[in-house]
Design an enzyme around this catalytic site. Structure first.
Site, PDB file in Angstrom:
ATOM      1  N   ALA A   1      30.879  39.845  46.355  1.00 56.37           N
ATOM      2  CA  ALA A   1      32.144  40.570  46.159  1.00 56.37           C
ATOM      3  C   ALA A   1      31.930  41.941  45.523  1.00 56.37           C
ATOM      4  O   ALA A   1      32.859  42.517  44.955  1.00 56.37           O
ATOM      5  CB  ALA A   1      33.097  39.729  45.313  1.00 56.37           C
ATOM      6  N   GLY A   2      30.699  42.459  45.607  1.00 56.51           N
ATOM      7  CA  GLY A   2      30.438  43.801  45.067  1.00 56.51           C
ATOM      8  C   GLY A   2      30.229  43.767  43.568  1.00 56.51           C
ATOM      9  O   GLY A   2      29.900  42.722  42.989  1.00 56.51           O
TER      10      GLY A   2
ATOM     11  N   ASP B   1      30.494  43.361  39.767  1.00 54.89           N
ATOM     12  CA  ASP B   1      31.288  42.491  38.897  1.00 54.89           C
ATOM     13  C   ASP B   1      32.191  43.376  38.052  1.00 54.89           C
ATOM     14  O   ASP B   1      31.719  44.134  37.194  1.00 54.89           O
ATOM     15  CB  ASP B   1      30.376  41.632  38.002  1.00 54.89           C
ATOM     16  CG  ASP B   1      31.182  40.599  37.239  1.00 54.89           C
ATOM     17  OD1 ASP B   1      32.271  40.955  36.712  1.00 54.89           O
ATOM     18  OD2 ASP B   1      30.752  39.440  37.167  1.00 54.89           O
ATOM     19  N   LEU B   2      33.481  43.277  38.320  1.00 50.16           N
ATOM     20  CA  LEU B   2      34.427  44.188  37.664  1.00 50.16           C
ATOM     21  C   LEU B   2      34.662  43.807  36.201  1.00 50.16           C
ATOM     22  O   LEU B   2      35.190  44.609  35.444  1.00 50.16           O
ATOM     23  CB  LEU B   2      35.743  44.220  38.448  1.00 50.16           C
ATOM     24  CG  LEU B   2      35.598  44.794  39.871  1.00 50.16           C
ATOM     25  CD1 LEU B   2      36.905  44.655  40.641  1.00 50.16           C
ATOM     26  CD2 LEU B   2      35.155  46.260  39.836  1.00 50.16           C
TER      27      LEU B   2
ATOM     28  N   HIS C   1      20.631  51.522  44.251  1.00 48.47           N
ATOM     29  CA  HIS C   1      19.819  52.332  45.166  1.00 48.47           C
ATOM     30  C   HIS C   1      18.427  51.760  45.451  1.00 48.47           C
ATOM     31  O   HIS C   1      18.025  51.706  46.621  1.00 48.47           O
ATOM     32  CB  HIS C   1      19.714  53.780  44.641  1.00 48.47           C
ATOM     33  CG  HIS C   1      21.021  54.501  44.609  1.00 48.47           C
ATOM     34  ND1 HIS C   1      21.126  55.869  44.416  1.00 48.47           N
ATOM     35  CD2 HIS C   1      22.295  54.061  44.746  1.00 48.47           C
ATOM     36  CE1 HIS C   1      22.407  56.216  44.429  1.00 48.47           C
ATOM     37  NE2 HIS C   1      23.130  55.141  44.624  1.00 48.47           N
TER      38      HIS C   1
ATOM     39  N   ASP D   1      30.086  53.082  48.002  1.00 50.73           N
ATOM     40  CA  ASP D   1      28.788  53.502  47.466  1.00 50.73           C
ATOM     41  C   ASP D   1      27.699  52.555  47.926  1.00 50.73           C
ATOM     42  O   ASP D   1      27.915  51.737  48.816  1.00 50.73           O
ATOM     43  CB  ASP D   1      28.845  53.622  45.925  1.00 50.73           C
ATOM     44  CG  ASP D   1      29.173  52.307  45.237  1.00 50.73           C
ATOM     45  OD1 ASP D   1      28.951  51.236  45.829  1.00 50.73           O
ATOM     46  OD2 ASP D   1      29.652  52.349  44.078  1.00 50.73           O
TER      47      ASP D   1
HETATM   48  C1  LHQ Z   1      35.134  38.662  40.860  1.00 52.89           C
HETATM   49  C2  LHQ Z   1      34.914  39.704  41.726  1.00 52.89           C
HETATM   50  C3  LHQ Z   1      34.325  40.877  41.290  1.00 52.89           C
HETATM   51  C4  LHQ Z   1      34.219  39.866  39.199  1.00 52.89           C
HETATM   52  C5  LHQ Z   1      35.917  38.156  42.823  1.00 52.89           C
HETATM   53  N1  LHQ Z   1      33.979  40.910  39.985  1.00 52.89           N
HETATM   54  N2  LHQ Z   1      34.827  38.736  39.588  1.00 52.89           N
HETATM   55  C6  LHQ Z   1      29.339  49.891  41.904  1.00 52.89           C
HETATM   56  C7  LHQ Z   1      29.043  50.322  40.580  1.00 52.89           C
HETATM   57  C8  LHQ Z   1      29.835  51.274  39.984  1.00 52.89           C
HETATM   58  C9  LHQ Z   1      31.075  51.405  40.117  1.00 52.89           C
HETATM   59  C10 LHQ Z   1      31.892  50.430  40.724  1.00 52.89           C
HETATM   60  O1  LHQ Z   1      31.592  50.144  42.043  1.00 52.89           O
HETATM   61  C11 LHQ Z   1      30.492  49.709  42.488  1.00 52.89           C
HETATM   62  C12 LHQ Z   1      30.520  49.067  43.768  1.00 52.89           C
HETATM   63  C13 LHQ Z   1      31.593  48.071  44.054  1.00 52.89           C
HETATM   64  O2  LHQ Z   1      31.252  47.047  44.562  1.00 52.89           O
HETATM   65  S1  LHQ Z   1      33.208  48.456  43.754  1.00 52.89           S
HETATM   66  C14 LHQ Z   1      34.093  47.132  44.517  1.00 52.89           C
HETATM   67  C15 LHQ Z   1      34.080  45.910  43.649  1.00 52.89           C
HETATM   68  N3  LHQ Z   1      34.636  44.781  44.319  1.00 52.89           N
HETATM   69  C16 LHQ Z   1      35.955  44.613  44.487  1.00 52.89           C
HETATM   70  O3  LHQ Z   1      36.764  45.428  44.155  1.00 52.89           O
HETATM   71  C17 LHQ Z   1      36.376  43.291  45.095  1.00 52.89           C
HETATM   72  C18 LHQ Z   1      37.166  42.492  44.066  1.00 52.89           C
HETATM   73  N4  LHQ Z   1      37.482  41.195  44.596  1.00 52.89           N
HETATM   74  C19 LHQ Z   1      38.493  40.996  45.475  1.00 52.89           C
HETATM   75  O4  LHQ Z   1      39.193  41.879  45.900  1.00 52.89           O
HETATM   76  C20 LHQ Z   1      38.715  39.598  45.903  1.00 52.89           C
HETATM   77  O5  LHQ Z   1      38.174  38.728  44.937  1.00 52.89           O
HETATM   78  C21 LHQ Z   1      38.043  39.302  47.270  1.00 52.89           C
HETATM   79  C22 LHQ Z   1      38.815  40.058  48.370  1.00 52.89           C
HETATM   80  C23 LHQ Z   1      36.590  39.705  47.292  1.00 52.89           C
HETATM   81  C24 LHQ Z   1      38.124  37.788  47.532  1.00 52.89           C
HETATM   82  O6  LHQ Z   1      39.444  37.329  47.401  1.00 52.89           O
HETATM   83  P1  LHQ Z   1      39.745  35.777  47.316  1.00 52.89           P
HETATM   84  O7  LHQ Z   1      39.053  35.074  48.413  1.00 52.89           O
HETATM   85  O8  LHQ Z   1      41.217  35.650  47.205  1.00 52.89           O
HETATM   86  O9  LHQ Z   1      39.044  35.268  45.962  1.00 52.89           O
HETATM   87  P2  LHQ Z   1      39.502  35.528  44.439  1.00 52.89           P
HETATM   88  O10 LHQ Z   1      40.031  36.904  44.299  1.00 52.89           O
HETATM   89  O11 LHQ Z   1      40.374  34.394  43.997  1.00 52.89           O
HETATM   90  O12 LHQ Z   1      38.097  35.455  43.677  1.00 52.89           O
HETATM   91  C25 LHQ Z   1      37.487  34.211  43.273  1.00 52.89           C
HETATM   92  C26 LHQ Z   1      36.923  34.396  41.893  1.00 52.89           C
HETATM   93  O13 LHQ Z   1      35.899  35.391  41.919  1.00 52.89           O
HETATM   94  C27 LHQ Z   1      37.978  34.911  40.908  1.00 52.89           C
HETATM   95  O14 LHQ Z   1      37.703  34.373  39.638  1.00 52.89           O
HETATM   96  P3  LHQ Z   1      38.638  33.216  39.020  1.00 52.89           P
HETATM   97  O15 LHQ Z   1      38.044  32.973  37.669  1.00 52.89           O
HETATM   98  O16 LHQ Z   1      40.038  33.748  38.995  1.00 52.89           O
HETATM   99  O17 LHQ Z   1      38.482  32.057  39.956  1.00 52.89           O
HETATM  100  C28 LHQ Z   1      37.705  36.386  40.899  1.00 52.89           C
HETATM  101  O18 LHQ Z   1      38.138  37.015  39.721  1.00 52.89           O
HETATM  102  C29 LHQ Z   1      36.213  36.441  41.019  1.00 52.89           C
HETATM  103  N5  LHQ Z   1      35.768  37.710  41.574  1.00 52.89           N
HETATM  104  N6  LHQ Z   1      35.429  39.367  42.957  1.00 52.89           N
HETATM  105  N7  LHQ Z   1      34.049  41.923  42.071  1.00 52.89           N
END
Ligand code: LHQ
Length: 255
Positions: free
Chosen positions: A60-61, A63-64, A82, A137
């Site tokens: 999921a990219g 960890d936010l 990188h 990125d």
């Molecule tokens: C997560 C995450 C996540 C933590 C799901 N982090 N917990 C690089 C460095 C510098 C600057 C920033 O950018 C970057 C590169 C990047 O990658 S930026 C993009 C980061 N990724 C995102 O914005 C994606 C965030 N996640 C989502 O939009 C959704 O979770 C997706 C569409 C991936 C999946 O949706 P669902 O299938 O509905 O699953 P969910 O949202 O219920 O997630 C399941 C669990 O995983 C949940 O935790 P919980 O404790 O509530 O069960 C989420 O919080 C966790 N999770 N992605 N990136």
């Protein structure tokens, strides 16, 4: 349990991102584990590499919730994402992204940095970045642009639209979609097939295609000639020709 597991079965090395409750989002441990796995994959005995995820996510990219690990974003990207993207491109062997599930943000970039993407029918692909006000990125713009062409790449990456595995296949992003139940077996079969190939020729083919992105025709012809000379001197070429003449399957050794 380790955040990244590295296993080897014959000539196939599998790198499994292993933070399933976070959909295998990247943190420092994942970067380090991936880096180590890619380093081990340089072993000539490894002739195909699979990158996949544990649980229902591929990755999921970033960890936010651990974003604070990266106070200087540019420096953080340079130091963590990188080197791994570059290591995948530098491996002279095929790297398969076995996209078992959700693939978002830098996880999408990671999948697109690989040579081949096979998707489970339960996977979906989502840009992620634009959803939180960021630009793609870790090679996201570089690879998605090349895979989809600029118009579709821009439209998709600026929309945060979720692509199903079937749509990703129709767009050419995934080469194959497999039913979730059969996914692991198909990945194993496919990776073993690639690993039994003429690895040096496959690795040089990868290098040639990467070079073709920026080369002139003259430069590309020249590199083809140079690498073909190397391939033609390989044991696998001798075996390939012998097998053809003897009307039997070739037994390539990757040498
Ligand atoms: C997560 C995450 C996540 C933590 C799901 N982090 N917990 C690089 C460095 C510098 C600057 C920033 O950018 C970057 C590169 C990047 O990658 S930026 C993009 C980061 N990724 C995102 O914005 C994606 C965030 N996640 C989502 O939009 C959704 O979770 C997706 C569409 C991936 C999946 O949706 P669902 O299938 O509905 O699953 P969910 O949202 O219920 O997630 C399941 C669990 O995983 C949940 O935790 P919980 O404790 O509530 O069960 C989420 O919080 C966790 N999770 N992605 N990136």
């Amino acid at each position: 349990m380790a955040e990244v597991e590295v296993t080897r079965e014959g000539a196939v090395q599998t790198i499994t991102l292993n933070r399933p409750d976070k959909l295998n989002a990247f943190n420092g441990a994942v970067h380090a584990g991936l880096r180590e796995g890619l380093k081990q994959a340089r072993d000539p005995e490894v002739r195909a590499v699979v990158i996949t995820g544990a649980g229902r996510g591929f990755c999921a990219g970033q960890d936010l919730t651990e974003f604070g690990e990266m106070p200087d974003v540019g420096a953080g990207l340079r130091a963590t994402y990188h080197p791994n993207v570059l290591a995948i491109r530098a491996l002279e062997k095929p790297v398969i992204a076995a996209v078992n599930g959700v693939c978002a943000g830098a996880g999408l970039s990671l999948a697109c940095a690989c040579d081949i993407r096979i998707a489970s029918d339960s996977a979906f692909f989502v840009p992620g970045f634009v959803g939180i006000g960021l630009v793609p990125d870790s090679g996201g713009t570089f690879f998605v642009h090349r895979l989809l062409g600029a118009p579709r790449a821009f439209e998709w990456m600026s929309s945060n639209r979720r692509l199903t595995a079937a749509e990703a296949h129709a767009w050419g992003l995934a080469s194959e979609v497999v039913e979730a139940d059969a996914f692991e077996a198909r990945v194993t079969e496919y990776a073993a097939e690639l690993a039994a190939g003429p690895t040096r020729a496959i690795g040089m083919t990868k290098r040639l295609f990467d070079n073709a992105d920026t080369a002139t025709l003259e430069e590309q012809l020249e590199l083809e000639a140079q690498l073909q000379a190397v391939a033609a001197a390989s044991e696998d070429f001798a075996e390939g020709v012998a097998a053809f003449i003897e009307k039997r399957p070739a037994q390539f050794r990757g040498a």
